[in-house]
Design an enzyme around this catalytic site. Structure first.
Site, PDB file in Angstrom:
ATOM      1  N   GLY A 196       1.999  15.252  -6.493  1.00 17.90           N
ATOM      2  CA  GLY A 196       2.559  16.172  -5.503  1.00 17.90           C
ATOM      3  C   GLY A 196       1.890  16.181  -4.152  1.00 17.90           C
ATOM      4  O   GLY A 196       2.447  16.711  -3.191  1.00 17.90           O
ATOM      5  N   GLU A 203      -2.345  13.312 -11.301  1.00 19.71           N
ATOM      6  CA  GLU A 203      -1.387  12.199 -11.394  1.00 19.71           C
ATOM      7  C   GLU A 203      -0.819  11.844 -10.020  1.00 19.71           C
ATOM      8  O   GLU A 203       0.395  11.897  -9.799  1.00 19.71           O
ATOM      9  CB  GLU A 203      -0.225  12.583 -12.320  1.00 19.71           C
ATOM     10  N   PRO A 204      -1.648  11.485  -9.071  1.00 21.30           N
ATOM     11  CA  PRO A 204      -1.115  11.179  -7.739  1.00 21.30           C
ATOM     12  C   PRO A 204      -0.400   9.834  -7.718  1.00 21.30           C
ATOM     13  O   PRO A 204      -0.833   8.872  -8.347  1.00 21.30           O
ATOM     14  CB  PRO A 204      -2.372  11.123  -6.857  1.00 21.30           C
ATOM     15  N   ARG A 234       2.497   9.038  -4.754  1.00 18.50           N
ATOM     16  CA  ARG A 234       2.834   8.886  -3.336  1.00 18.50           C
ATOM     17  C   ARG A 234       1.597   8.902  -2.429  1.00 18.50           C
ATOM     18  O   ARG A 234       1.494   8.094  -1.506  1.00 18.50           O
ATOM     19  CB  ARG A 234       3.751  10.048  -2.943  1.00 18.50           C
ATOM     20  N   ARG A 285      15.546   5.950  -0.124  1.00 15.91           N
ATOM     21  CA  ARG A 285      15.130   7.322   0.166  1.00 15.91           C
ATOM     22  C   ARG A 285      15.924   7.983   1.302  1.00 15.91           C
ATOM     23  O   ARG A 285      16.314   9.146   1.180  1.00 15.91           O
ATOM     24  CB  ARG A 285      13.621   7.396   0.453  1.00 15.91           C
ATOM     25  N   TYR A 312      17.768  11.207  -0.144  1.00 16.36           N
ATOM     26  CA  TYR A 312      17.122  12.500   0.138  1.00 16.36           C
ATOM     27  C   TYR A 312      17.152  12.870   1.613  1.00 16.36           C
ATOM     28  O   TYR A 312      16.382  13.737   2.031  1.00 16.36           O
ATOM     29  CB  TYR A 312      15.642  12.471  -0.261  1.00 16.36           C
ATOM     30  N   CYS A 353      27.881  -1.879   1.815  1.00 18.35           N
ATOM     31  CA  CYS A 353      29.181  -1.229   2.036  1.00 18.35           C
ATOM     32  C   CYS A 353      29.155   0.232   1.623  1.00 18.35           C
ATOM     33  O   CYS A 353      29.782   0.630   0.634  1.00 18.35           O
ATOM     34  CB  CYS A 353      30.258  -1.969   1.265  1.00 18.35           C
ATOM     35  N   GLU A 354      28.376   1.004   2.332  1.00 22.69           N
ATOM     36  CA  GLU A 354      28.246   2.445   2.096  1.00 22.69           C
ATOM     37  C   GLU A 354      27.931   3.082   3.438  1.00 22.69           C
ATOM     38  O   GLU A 354      27.004   2.628   4.133  1.00 22.69           O
ATOM     39  CB  GLU A 354      27.048   2.755   1.180  1.00 22.69           C
ATOM     40  N   TYR A 380       7.954   4.888  -3.965  1.00 18.47           N
ATOM     41  CA  TYR A 380       9.372   5.126  -4.250  1.00 18.47           C
ATOM     42  C   TYR A 380      10.265   4.254  -3.357  1.00 18.47           C
ATOM     43  O   TYR A 380      11.348   4.667  -2.944  1.00 18.47           O
ATOM     44  CB  TYR A 380       9.712   6.618  -4.117  1.00 18.47           C
TER      45      TYR A 380
HETATM   46  N1  LLP Z   1       3.487  13.442 -12.384  1.00 18.20           N
HETATM   47  C1  LLP Z   1       4.755  13.758 -12.726  1.00 18.20           C
HETATM   48  C2  LLP Z   1       4.995  14.435 -14.005  1.00 18.20           C
HETATM   49  C3  LLP Z   1       5.812  13.444 -11.861  1.00 18.20           C
HETATM   50  O1  LLP Z   1       7.048  13.779 -12.210  1.00 18.20           O
HETATM   51  C4  LLP Z   1       5.551  12.793 -10.632  1.00 18.20           C
HETATM   52  C5  LLP Z   1       6.636  12.452  -9.733  1.00 18.20           C
HETATM   53  C6  LLP Z   1       4.202  12.474 -10.329  1.00 18.20           C
HETATM   54  C7  LLP Z   1       3.211  12.828 -11.222  1.00 18.20           C
HETATM   55  C8  LLP Z   1       3.830  11.785  -9.055  1.00 18.20           C
HETATM   56  O2  LLP Z   1       4.051  12.595  -7.990  1.00 18.20           O
HETATM   57  P1  LLP Z   1       3.569  12.214  -6.497  1.00 18.20           P
HETATM   58  O3  LLP Z   1       2.071  12.219  -6.459  1.00 18.20           O
HETATM   59  O4  LLP Z   1       4.097  10.889  -6.193  1.00 18.20           O
HETATM   60  O5  LLP Z   1       4.157  13.293  -5.686  1.00 18.20           O
HETATM   61  N2  LLP Z   1      11.681   9.440  -5.816  1.00 18.20           N
HETATM   62  C9  LLP Z   1      11.208  10.630  -5.142  1.00 18.20           C
HETATM   63  C10 LLP Z   1       9.959  11.199  -5.791  1.00 18.20           C
HETATM   64  C11 LLP Z   1      10.138  11.538  -7.251  1.00 18.20           C
HETATM   65  C12 LLP Z   1       8.873  12.076  -7.858  1.00 18.20           C
HETATM   66  C13 LLP Z   1       9.025  12.215  -9.324  1.00 18.20           C
HETATM   67  N3  LLP Z   1       7.858  12.673  -9.987  1.00 18.20           N
HETATM   68  C14 LLP Z   1      10.986  10.305  -3.666  1.00 18.20           C
HETATM   69  O6  LLP Z   1      11.249   9.174  -3.260  1.00 18.20           O
HETATM   70  O7  LLP Z   1      10.580  11.162  -2.905  1.00 18.20           O
END
Ligand code: LLP
Length: 413
Positions: free
Chosen positions: A239, A272-273, A275, A311, A315, A341-342, A370
């Site tokens: 997150g 769990e980083p 992004r 993305r 989004y 074609c979108e 992502y």
């Molecule tokens: N842990 C869990 C349980 C998750 O569901 C996720 C992401 C993460 C860790 C990693 O989160 P981060 O550190 O990357 O924020 N495709 C979307 C993002 C989907 C995230 C899904 N879960 C985008 O392109 O923004």
């Protein structure tokens, strides 16, 4: 601009560390993803340092970018992996992670994925369904295994400050278990004799704009754990945000750590980083195929599209678009689009850019997370090449070759 020490201009040309983007494109073509391993490792180092006062274990979230070279590099630097499918476990193992350093998450683990994970000896199951406990317990019994570490995923019913599609901690989301269900499971934990209920898991969303909802979620988790002094692990998910827009006010790693560490002093903390490690280490490079002026708009059509980077279409995400050759002449508002074609196939809307011409190279910044993992073969477009620039900043190699038309049909009978 959201450039950084690794993605930067030198004498008006874009570089990834010490390697010229043009040099890579001349050899590999476009569209191409380029990643700076140095930047990814620096991000990881900053996270480790920010949380150093706690007993912290980092599990890189493979879903953000599961390229084997990226995984291998981060694993060699000491991280475990957060895997969300049998396929991600398979990839993580291929990249050399020790199975006990994998956490297996996911709202819908199939029985065969559970069996595979048990066979391989993954470290943790983040559980989101009571029936899942039955399956894990049953297959563990079958294989003569016990003491399987479980973190129950709490849906804390908090509202994360992020895009609604990537918020996961509100009551209406499909993720996690309610506090009531968790309290009941914990009371009856001895009924799953092969499972070891060690802690809770939360992940309230991605690209979080502040730490408030995370603090609320942690508090709810701690309240649930209070009657169980032996349960001293809290997995707080991912997150932490990436800087897609240099003007955005976002919490840094250090601010995140500062705001939540005091709550977690007695706990082992899993992170769990995804992004925040890889987003700003990656770019997507495309080449302008055509330009046109139409409906009072200046449009640049590039060979990079929503099939490489979905993305913006999915989004309304904004990735800054910059030219590889910096040009200080007058800018005009440009629509940077792909050939798919979108109507949604727009990489960048209303981007002020010096006039683009056929053959110019343009880059979507902050595309390391992502991006490639969400690419598709829609319109029978081969997936792009992925290049990594090594941590020394100088050598580079193709970490995933560009797909061919033959690849597109290879699996069909
Ligand atoms: N842990 C869990 C349980 C998750 O569901 C996720 C992401 C993460 C860790 C990693 O989160 P981060 O550190 O990357 O924020 N495709 C979307 C993002 C989907 C995230 C899904 N879960 C985008 O392109 O923004």
């Amino acid at each position: 601009m959201t450039l950084n020490e690794s993605i930067h201009y030198h004498k008006n040309k874009l570089y990834v560390d010490s390697v010229s983007v043009t040099e890579i494109v001349q050899s590999v073509g476009t569209p191409v993803y380029i990643y700076s391993l140095r930047r990814a490792l620096n991000n990881l180092e900053r996270i480790k340092t920010a949380f150093t006062a706690l007993d912290t274990h980092i599990h890189y979230s493979a879903k953000a970018n599961a390229n084997l070279t990226i995984l291998r590099t981060l694993i060699e630097d000491g991280v475990g992996v957060d895997a969300v499918s049998g396929g991600e476990i398979f990839r993580a193992l291929k990249a050399g992670v020790a199975p006990q350093n994998i956490v297996f998450a996911g709202v819908g683990k199939s029985e065969s994925e559970i069996q595979f994970a048990l066979e391989k000896g993954v470290g943790w199951f983040n559980v989101e369904n009571v029936r899942e406990l039955d399956f894990i317990n049953y297959y563990a019994e079958d294989m003569g295994l016990s003491g399987i570490k479980i973190a129950l995923r709490l849906n804390p019913d908090v509202t994360a400050n992020t895009h609604p599609y990537i918020a996961t901690g509100h009551g209406g989301a499909k993720f996690g278990l309610t506090a009531t269900v968790i309290a009941n499971v914990l009371k009856q934990q001895s009924q799953w004799i092969n499972l070891d209920f060690r802690g809770l898991h939360i992940h309230i969303g991605s690209q979080l704009g502040d730490t408030l909802a995370t603090q609320q979620a942690i508090q709810k988790a701690l309240d649930l754990l209070a009657p169980y002094p032996n349960m001293k692990t809290l997995n707080i998910g991912g997150g932490m945000p990436a800087q897609y827009d240099s003007q955005a006010q976002l919490p840094s790693f250090e601010m995140f750590a500062h705001d939540i560490m005091p709550m977690l002093r007695d706990y082992t903390v899993l992170l769990e980083p995804g992004r925040s490690i890889i987003a700003d280490a990656g770019i997507l490079v495309g080449q302008v195929l055509y330009t046109k002026n139409q409906a009072a708009q200046h449009i640049a059509i590039t060979d990079a599209s929503m099939t490489e980077l979905i993305r913006p279409a999915l989004y309304q995400a904004k990735h800054e678009i910059v030219p590889v050759a910096e040009n200080h002449s007058k800018t005009q508002v440009t629509q940077v689009v792909g050939p798919v074609c979108e109507t949604a196939d727009v990489l960048g809307r209303d981007i002020p850019l010096a006039t683009l011409n056929e053959g110019d190279l343009v880059v979507a910044l902050t595309a390391g997370a992502y991006g490639a993992v969400m690419s598709s073969n829609y319109n029978a477009r081969p997936k792009p090449a992925e290049v990594v620039v090594a941590a020394n900043g100088e050598s580079w190699h193709v970490a995933r070759r560009r797909e061919t038309w033959e690849d597109l049909v290879a699996k069909e009978i």
